[in-house]
Motif scaffolding. Structure first.
Motif, PDB file in Angstrom:
ATOM      1  N   LYS A 163       0.835  -1.211   0.000  1.00 38.09           N
ATOM      2  CA  LYS A 163       0.000   0.000   0.000  1.00 38.09           C
ATOM      3  C   LYS A 163       0.868   1.259   0.000  1.00 38.09           C
ATOM      4  O   LYS A 163       0.646   2.214   0.751  1.00 38.09           O
ATOM      5  CB  LYS A 163      -0.961   0.021   1.188  1.00 38.09           C
ATOM      6  N   THR A 222     -14.803   7.684  -0.523  1.00 40.30           N
ATOM      7  CA  THR A 222     -13.759   8.605  -0.974  1.00 40.30           C
ATOM      8  C   THR A 222     -14.332   9.963  -1.301  1.00 40.30           C
ATOM      9  O   THR A 222     -13.595  10.907  -1.515  1.00 40.30           O
ATOM     10  CB  THR A 222     -13.081   8.050  -2.241  1.00 40.30           C
ATOM     11  N   GLU A 262       1.725   4.313  -1.832  1.00 40.77           N
ATOM     12  CA  GLU A 262       1.173   5.181  -2.877  1.00 40.77           C
ATOM     13  C   GLU A 262       2.265   5.850  -3.714  1.00 40.77           C
ATOM     14  O   GLU A 262       2.113   6.040  -4.920  1.00 40.77           O
ATOM     15  CB  GLU A 262       0.268   6.244  -2.248  1.00 40.77           C
ATOM     16  N   ARG A 299      -5.729   5.772  -9.968  1.00 42.36           N
ATOM     17  CA  ARG A 299      -5.567   6.323  -8.620  1.00 42.36           C
ATOM     18  C   ARG A 299      -6.837   6.116  -7.787  1.00 42.36           C
ATOM     19  O   ARG A 299      -6.758   5.819  -6.591  1.00 42.36           O
ATOM     20  CB  ARG A 299      -5.224   7.810  -8.697  1.00 42.36           C
ATOM     21  N   SER A 300      -7.987   6.283  -8.432  1.00 41.26           N
ATOM     22  CA  SER A 300      -9.244   6.082  -7.722  1.00 41.26           C
ATOM     23  C   SER A 300      -9.358   4.644  -7.238  1.00 41.26           C
ATOM     24  O   SER A 300      -9.750   4.377  -6.089  1.00 41.26           O
ATOM     25  CB  SER A 300     -10.419   6.421  -8.644  1.00 41.26           C
ATOM     26  N   LYS A 358      -6.793   4.115  -4.322  1.00 38.77           N
ATOM     27  CA  LYS A 358      -7.253   4.696  -3.059  1.00 38.77           C
ATOM     28  C   LYS A 358      -8.337   3.831  -2.430  1.00 38.77           C
ATOM     29  O   LYS A 358      -8.401   3.666  -1.208  1.00 38.77           O
ATOM     30  CB  LYS A 358      -7.782   6.116  -3.301  1.00 38.77           C
ATOM     31  N   ASN A 359      -9.180   3.272  -3.277  1.00 35.43           N
ATOM     32  CA  ASN A 359     -10.230   2.394  -2.776  1.00 35.43           C
ATOM     33  C   ASN A 359      -9.623   1.151  -2.124  1.00 35.43           C
ATOM     34  O   ASN A 359     -10.095   0.670  -1.098  1.00 35.43           O
ATOM     35  CB  ASN A 359     -11.159   1.996  -3.923  1.00 35.43           C
TER      36      ASN A 359
END
Length: 509
Positions: A312, A401, A314, A387-388, A391-392
């Motif tokens: 995780k 979100t 990023e 990216r969405s 992030k999920n």
């Protein structure tokens, strides 16, 4: 309705003025004249909707005056006042378009009836004039609702001097999510180009539902290389004023009736922006002139991406995407190959999350993600999708979100595009590959309102735009916005806005 009175008898002239004021507040006396010569000047200056005129007048009679006006292209409607009942001049009057006669002394009820009829004719002609404006013809052609009728062809050829089959070109500036903040500057640039460039005529318009500004070129000097001119002069100007947040596309057509097909071809050309970038004009000619290389997704590229998902991380995920992006841009590849590589990248993220961190993603949402990637035109769009998703995954798929999912974004876009065609939730769900129940639940969850309420709100906003931006009547507006009839439209509008459409127009006019 603006009216001019041409009458040599002062008592009749003044009496007519008083009668008009009593008959309707919409009747505006634009001018008066005591003979045909003076009438000519008043009518030329005021351009009224209706002329009420006597036949027998000194210096110039009414029909001679009207004949001169018709020769000059003045189309004001005419009502003849006459003390003669034989109408020996009827043939000449009919040739001049006169169909209304009133015998002196004029009866108020007869005058009221004639003026009401003419007011309705003027209103209808004005509405038809608006509908057959060159911009409306072009917009109807681009959206596929223009019918190839004798009336439309005549309007193109006789009124605007445009052959229905003459070569035309489409220059489209696609702005996507930057439309609202950039459209005004793009429209201003296109208008300036239209005003200052010699060798073609053009229509500049915008389509909010497609997030694009459009220029239709016609009457083009074929000796000029217009595609090259736009590529070298117009595109750089647009990109510098939009911070490179635009895609510019060019397509040529065979007349106004082919504009819809041209727009569809442009949709396919937009895919090439992933391969060619937005620094140059995208066109079929440019695509035909390039050589493409095959694109193979490298397995070793997935190793770092998997580690980024498992940990995780990023920052590392962003670095992986940049590496993937640079690999795709190193050579020129076909859009289909690029999209397939993007799908492989997305599947790597999903499969790793499922295997190593017990991430559960709804299969229907996965399908929506895949379709969103296949429908993307820019690397910015693809990066946002990735990216969405990432992030999920980091949030475990359990926290909100605050962003719309690709599925709901596509549903909203389809509502914007097809609201006037009576599209239903079932149809949207079928196009998106999900069940109506799932779409209904997700739509309410993410937007806070139901699917039906969203369609209603979109329709009402479009009605507002047409009420304030056009002269169309309620029947026309209802038809254009997908309402079954103007009464139902008025009811829905009042439920949402609090006032009737006519009141809204009056309050904000």
């Amino acid at each position: 309705m603006r009216i001019v009175i041409v009458e040599d008898e002062a008592p009749i002239r003044e009496g007519m003025e008083k009668i008009l004021k009593k008959l309707s507040p919409s009747y505006v006396l634009a001018g008066k004249a005591c003979d045909g010569l003076e009438g000519l000047e008043v009518i030329r200056r005021e351009k009224p909707d209706v002329v009420i005129m006597d036949i027998r007048m000194p210096d110039m009679d009414g029909l001679t005056m009207l004949e001169k006006l018709r020769e000059e292209g003045v189309t004001s409607k005419a009502v003849i006042l006459s003390a003669y009942s034989d109408f020996s001049y009827a043939k000449r009057a009919m040739e001049l378009g006169v169909s209304n006669y009133l015998l002196k002394p004029v009866k108020i009820q007869e005058l009221r009836k004639v003026l009401q009829q003419m007011e309705e004719e003027v209103r209808e002609e004005n509405s038809q004039e608006t509908l057959l404006s060159l911009e409306n013809i072009a917009r109807s052609a681009l959206t596929g609702i223009l019918e190839k009728t004798e009336e439309t062809t005549a309007a193109l050829e006789k009124k605007y001097g445009v052959s229905a089959t003459e070569p035309t070109a489409l220059f489209i500036v696609w702005l996507d999510g930057h439309y609202e903040e950039r459209k005004d500057i793009v429209l201003r640039i296109l208008q300036e180009v239209a005003e200052h460039a010699a060798g073609f005529r053009s229509i500049v318009t915008a389509f909010a539902e497609r997030t694009q500004c459009t220029m239709v070129l016609y009457h083009m000097d074929t000796a000029q290389g217009w595609e090259e001119y736009f590529d070298s002069s117009v595109v750089p100007m647009i990109l510098s004023n939009t911070e490179n947040k635009a895609l510019c596309v060019w397509e040529e057509c065979r007349g106004f009736y082919e504009l819809e097909e041209g727009r569809k071809r442009i949709r396919q050309l937009l895919d090439w922006s992933l391969a060619l970038g937005n620094e140059k004009l995208i066109s079929q000619k440019r695509i035909d002139g390039i050589s493409v290389s095959p694109l193979k997704y490298l397995p070793e590229m997935s190793l770092r991406l998997k580690q980024a998902v498992i940990k995780k991380d990023e920052k590392e995920f962003a670095a992986c995407f940049v590496e993937f992006l640079n690999y795709c841009k190193a050579q020129t590849h076909r859009p289909k190959d690029i999209k397939e590589a993007c799908i492989t990248f997305l599947w790597t993220i999903l499969n790793t999350a499922r295997e190593y961190i017990s991430f559960e993603e709804n299969e229907l949402e996965v399908q929506a993600l895949l379709e969103a990637v296949m429908g993307a035109f820019t690397w910015e769009d693809i990066e946002n999708i990735m990216r969405s998703l990432y992030k999920n995954i980091m949030l475990g798929g359990n926290e909100e979100t605050g962003e719309r999912s690709p599925l709901i974004q596509r549903a909203e876009h389809m509502i914007e595009e097809y609201y006037s065609q009576g599209i239903t939730m079932e149809e949207v769900a079928r196009k998106l590959g999900v069940s109506p129940e799932y779409l209904s639940r997700q739509f309410k969850k993410e937007t806070g309102i139901s699917f039906t309420e969203e369609i209603r709100n979109v329709k009402v906003e479009k009605v507002k735009t047409l009420l304030l931006g056009t002269n169309r009547n309620l029947t026309q507006i209802a038809a254009m916005t997908g309402f079954s009839d103007p009464k139902y439209m008025s009811k829905v509008f009042k439920d949402v806005v609090g006032v009737l459409p006519a009141e809204y127009r009056q309050m904000n006019g």
